[in-house]
Design a protein around this motif. Structure first.
Motif, PDB file in Angstrom:
ATOM      1  N   ALA A   9       0.825  -1.206   0.000  1.00 30.73           N
ATOM      2  CA  ALA A   9       0.000   0.000   0.000  1.00 30.73           C
ATOM      3  C   ALA A   9       0.864   1.262   0.000  1.00 30.73           C
ATOM      4  O   ALA A   9       0.417   2.329  -0.406  1.00 30.73           O
ATOM      5  N   ASP A  10       2.124   1.132   0.455  1.00 38.59           N
ATOM      6  CA  ASP A  10       3.021   2.278   0.463  1.00 38.59           C
ATOM      7  C   ASP A  10       3.313   2.783  -0.940  1.00 38.59           C
ATOM      8  O   ASP A  10       3.827   3.885  -1.108  1.00 38.59           O
ATOM      9  N   ALA A  11       3.017   1.967  -1.940  1.00 39.60           N
ATOM     10  CA  ALA A  11       3.269   2.380  -3.321  1.00 39.60           C
ATOM     11  C   ALA A  11       2.474   3.626  -3.677  1.00 39.60           C
ATOM     12  O   ALA A  11       2.841   4.367  -4.577  1.00 39.60           O
ATOM     13  N   ASP A  12       1.348   3.878  -2.959  1.00 42.95           N
ATOM     14  CA  ASP A  12       0.536   5.049  -3.240  1.00 42.95           C
ATOM     15  C   ASP A  12       1.067   6.300  -2.544  1.00 42.95           C
ATOM     16  O   ASP A  12       0.614   7.401  -2.823  1.00 42.95           O
ATOM     17  N   ALA A  13       2.021   6.147  -1.602  1.00 44.91           N
ATOM     18  CA  ALA A  13       2.600   7.301  -0.914  1.00 44.91           C
ATOM     19  C   ALA A  13       3.637   7.966  -1.812  1.00 44.91           C
ATOM     20  O   ALA A  13       4.021   7.438  -2.842  1.00 44.91           O
ATOM     21  N   ARG A  93       9.764  -1.176  -2.985  1.00 42.87           N
ATOM     22  CA  ARG A  93       8.736  -0.845  -2.001  1.00 42.87           C
ATOM     23  C   ARG A  93       9.215   0.259  -1.067  1.00 42.87           C
ATOM     24  O   ARG A  93       8.449   1.163  -0.709  1.00 42.87           O
ATOM     25  N   SER A  94      10.473   0.193  -0.648  1.00 45.39           N
ATOM     26  CA  SER A  94      11.017   1.217   0.250  1.00 45.39           C
ATOM     27  C   SER A  94      11.014   2.590  -0.413  1.00 45.39           C
ATOM     28  O   SER A  94      10.741   3.603   0.232  1.00 45.39           O
ATOM     29  N   LEU A  95      11.355   2.618  -1.717  1.00 45.66           N
ATOM     30  CA  LEU A  95      11.396   3.883  -2.450  1.00 45.66           C
ATOM     31  C   LEU A  95      10.013   4.318  -2.924  1.00 45.66           C
ATOM     32  O   LEU A  95       9.834   5.461  -3.347  1.00 45.66           O
ATOM     33  N   ARG A  96       9.047   3.357  -2.877  1.00 49.19           N
ATOM     34  CA  ARG A  96       7.680   3.609  -3.350  1.00 49.19           C
ATOM     35  C   ARG A  96       7.653   3.950  -4.833  1.00 49.19           C
ATOM     36  O   ARG A  96       6.863   4.767  -5.297  1.00 49.19           O
ATOM     37  N   VAL A  97       8.564   3.293  -5.572  1.00 53.17           N
ATOM     38  CA  VAL A  97       8.655   3.441  -7.035  1.00 53.17           C
ATOM     39  C   VAL A  97       8.814   2.039  -7.611  1.00 53.17           C
ATOM     40  O   VAL A  97       9.657   1.269  -7.140  1.00 53.17           O
ATOM     41  N   ALA A  98       8.018   1.704  -8.626  1.00 47.32           N
ATOM     42  CA  ALA A  98       8.006   0.326  -9.128  1.00 47.32           C
ATOM     43  C   ALA A  98       9.309  -0.099  -9.790  1.00 47.32           C
ATOM     44  O   ALA A  98       9.720  -1.254  -9.682  1.00 47.32           O
ATOM     45  N   ASP A  99       9.978   0.798 -10.502  1.00 48.66           N
ATOM     46  CA  ASP A  99      11.225   0.444 -11.197  1.00 48.66           C
ATOM     47  C   ASP A  99      12.206   1.613 -11.108  1.00 48.66           C
ATOM     48  O   ASP A  99      12.454   2.311 -12.090  1.00 48.66           O
ATOM     49  N   PRO A 100      12.785   1.834  -9.919  1.00 50.61           N
ATOM     50  CA  PRO A 100      13.671   2.983  -9.750  1.00 50.61           C
ATOM     51  C   PRO A 100      14.977   2.814 -10.515  1.00 50.61           C
ATOM     52  O   PRO A 100      15.538   1.724 -10.569  1.00 50.61           O
ATOM     53  N   GLY A 101      15.474   3.897 -11.087  1.00 45.68           N
ATOM     54  CA  GLY A 101      16.745   3.853 -11.801  1.00 45.68           C
ATOM     55  C   GLY A 101      17.920   3.553 -10.902  1.00 45.68           C
ATOM     56  O   GLY A 101      18.955   3.071 -11.362  1.00 45.68           O
ATOM     57  N   ALA A 147       9.932  -7.382 -22.628  1.00 43.44           N
ATOM     58  CA  ALA A 147      10.236  -7.857 -21.275  1.00 43.44           C
ATOM     59  C   ALA A 147      10.039  -6.751 -20.242  1.00 43.44           C
ATOM     60  O   ALA A 147       9.550  -6.998 -19.143  1.00 43.44           O
ATOM     61  N   ASP A 148      10.395  -5.515 -20.626  1.00 45.03           N
ATOM     62  CA  ASP A 148      10.259  -4.386 -19.707  1.00 45.03           C
ATOM     63  C   ASP A 148       8.798  -4.125 -19.362  1.00 45.03           C
ATOM     64  O   ASP A 148       8.482  -3.725 -18.246  1.00 45.03           O
ATOM     65  N   GLY A 149       7.900  -4.355 -20.326  1.00 44.57           N
ATOM     66  CA  GLY A 149       6.479  -4.082 -20.094  1.00 44.57           C
ATOM     67  C   GLY A 149       5.702  -5.237 -19.499  1.00 44.57           C
ATOM     68  O   GLY A 149       4.540  -5.073 -19.121  1.00 44.57           O
ATOM     69  N   LEU A 150       6.329  -6.392 -19.390  1.00 43.88           N
ATOM     70  CA  LEU A 150       5.610  -7.598 -18.976  1.00 43.88           C
ATOM     71  C   LEU A 150       5.032  -7.499 -17.571  1.00 43.88           C
ATOM     72  O   LEU A 150       3.910  -7.935 -17.324  1.00 43.88           O
ATOM     73  N   PHE A 151       5.782  -6.924 -16.643  1.00 43.34           N
ATOM     74  CA  PHE A 151       5.322  -6.843 -15.247  1.00 43.34           C
ATOM     75  C   PHE A 151       5.200  -5.390 -14.790  1.00 43.34           C
ATOM     76  O   PHE A 151       5.459  -5.074 -13.633  1.00 43.34           O
ATOM     77  N   LYS A 152       4.818  -4.508 -15.718  1.00 44.72           N
ATOM     78  CA  LYS A 152       4.721  -3.083 -15.394  1.00 44.72           C
ATOM     79  C   LYS A 152       3.702  -2.847 -14.283  1.00 44.72           C
ATOM     80  O   LYS A 152       2.660  -3.500 -14.216  1.00 44.72           O
ATOM     81  N   HIS A 153       4.018  -1.886 -13.463  1.00 45.10           N
ATOM     82  CA  HIS A 153       3.146  -1.468 -12.373  1.00 45.10           C
ATOM     83  C   HIS A 153       1.956  -0.697 -12.942  1.00 45.10           C
ATOM     84  O   HIS A 153       2.120   0.130 -13.832  1.00 45.10           O
ATOM     85  N   GLY A 158      -0.285  -2.316  -5.778  1.00 43.57           N
ATOM     86  CA  GLY A 158       0.879  -2.307  -4.901  1.00 43.57           C
ATOM     87  C   GLY A 158       2.118  -2.810  -5.634  1.00 43.57           C
ATOM     88  O   GLY A 158       2.029  -3.473  -6.660  1.00 43.57           O
ATOM     89  N   ILE A 159       3.281  -2.446  -5.104  1.00 47.60           N
ATOM     90  CA  ILE A 159       4.546  -2.922  -5.678  1.00 47.60           C
ATOM     91  C   ILE A 159       4.833  -4.280  -5.061  1.00 47.60           C
ATOM     92  O   ILE A 159       5.016  -4.393  -3.847  1.00 47.60           O
ATOM     93  N   GLY A 160       4.853  -5.313  -5.894  1.00 51.29           N
ATOM     94  CA  GLY A 160       5.014  -6.669  -5.376  1.00 51.29           C
ATOM     95  C   GLY A 160       6.133  -7.425  -6.067  1.00 51.29           C
ATOM     96  O   GLY A 160       6.985  -6.863  -6.754  1.00 51.29           O
ATOM     97  N   TRP A 161       6.097  -8.739  -5.884  1.00 57.93           N
ATOM     98  CA  TRP A 161       7.145  -9.615  -6.413  1.00 57.93           C
ATOM     99  C   TRP A 161       7.207  -9.591  -7.930  1.00 57.93           C
ATOM    100  O   TRP A 161       8.276  -9.758  -8.513  1.00 57.93           O
TER     101      TRP A 161
END
Length: 197
Positions: A9-13, A93-101, A147-153, A158-161
């Motif tokens: 749920a932190d993904a929304d923060a 999850r800690s950064l609350r960003v699905a694919d941080p650089g 491949a990059d778009g396969l598991f896009k947020h 939520g940001i998951g496995w």
């Protein structure tokens, strides 16, 4: 050091900024940030790949050549993928960003794989592998974009496995594309005398 895994749920923060302080709060962050190389303010993916190259040379020199070294690399990359998946998921999850650089463990593992397969290539062969890998990873042509778009947020998700796996997957596809192009170059040289060693 906190061991608490942030809630999906932190993904929304609001997103957090990657920092040395955040990296030192959890071992997953150290791994995901490539021992700090992903904290580079400029081109963290390139800096992470350079870190992968330097660390590969050190480890490869230490392990030497032969079947025993190959087995160690296979184990390191295989187990590293599982650990990298966990570290990427936790850190995203800690950064609350699905694919941080700033997460560069994906570049590290994928480029280790490239260098392991092309060994014992010399400096120029490794430099070519570096350039090709960076091209495929950054430009994301064809299969890398898939491949990059396969598991896009998706918004509200939520940001998951799945997103943690997605962070790794496109880099492994970029590594595969790099190896295919290099193999074609070697084949071209063998057939025509043109190409690269």
């Amino acid at each position: 050091m906190t061991a608490e895994l942030p809630s999906p749920a932190d993904a929304d923060a609001s997103p957090r900024r990657p920092s040395v302080g955040l990296m030192l709060r959890h071992p997953a962050h150290v791994i995901a940030f490539g021992a700090g190389s992903g904290l580079s303010p400029i081109a963290p993916g390139t800096v992470g790949t350079l870190w992968a190259w330097a660390s590969f040379l050190v480890i490869d020199h230490w392990w030497g050549q032969g079947q025993a070294a190959d087995l160690k690399w296979a184990w390191l990359i295989g187990l590293g993928t599982l650990v990298g998946w966990w570290a990427s998921t936790h850190t995203a999850r800690s950064l609350r960003v699905a694919d941080p650089g700033s997460i560069v463990v994906d570049e590290v593992l994928a480029f280790w794989l490239v260098l392991w397969v092309v060994s014992p290539a010399g400096f120029w062969g490794q430099a070519l592998a570096f350039g090709l890998f960076r091209y495929f990873d950054a430009a994301k042509p064809g299969p890398v974009a898939w491949a990059d778009g396969l598991f896009k947020h998706r918004p509200g998700q939520g940001i998951g496995w799945a997103q943690g796996l997605g962070i790794l997957l496109d880099d492994y596809v970029a590594a595969l594309c790099t190896l295919i192009v290099m193999a074609l170059g070697v084949s071209l040289r063998q057939c025509t005398g043109w190409g690269w060693p």
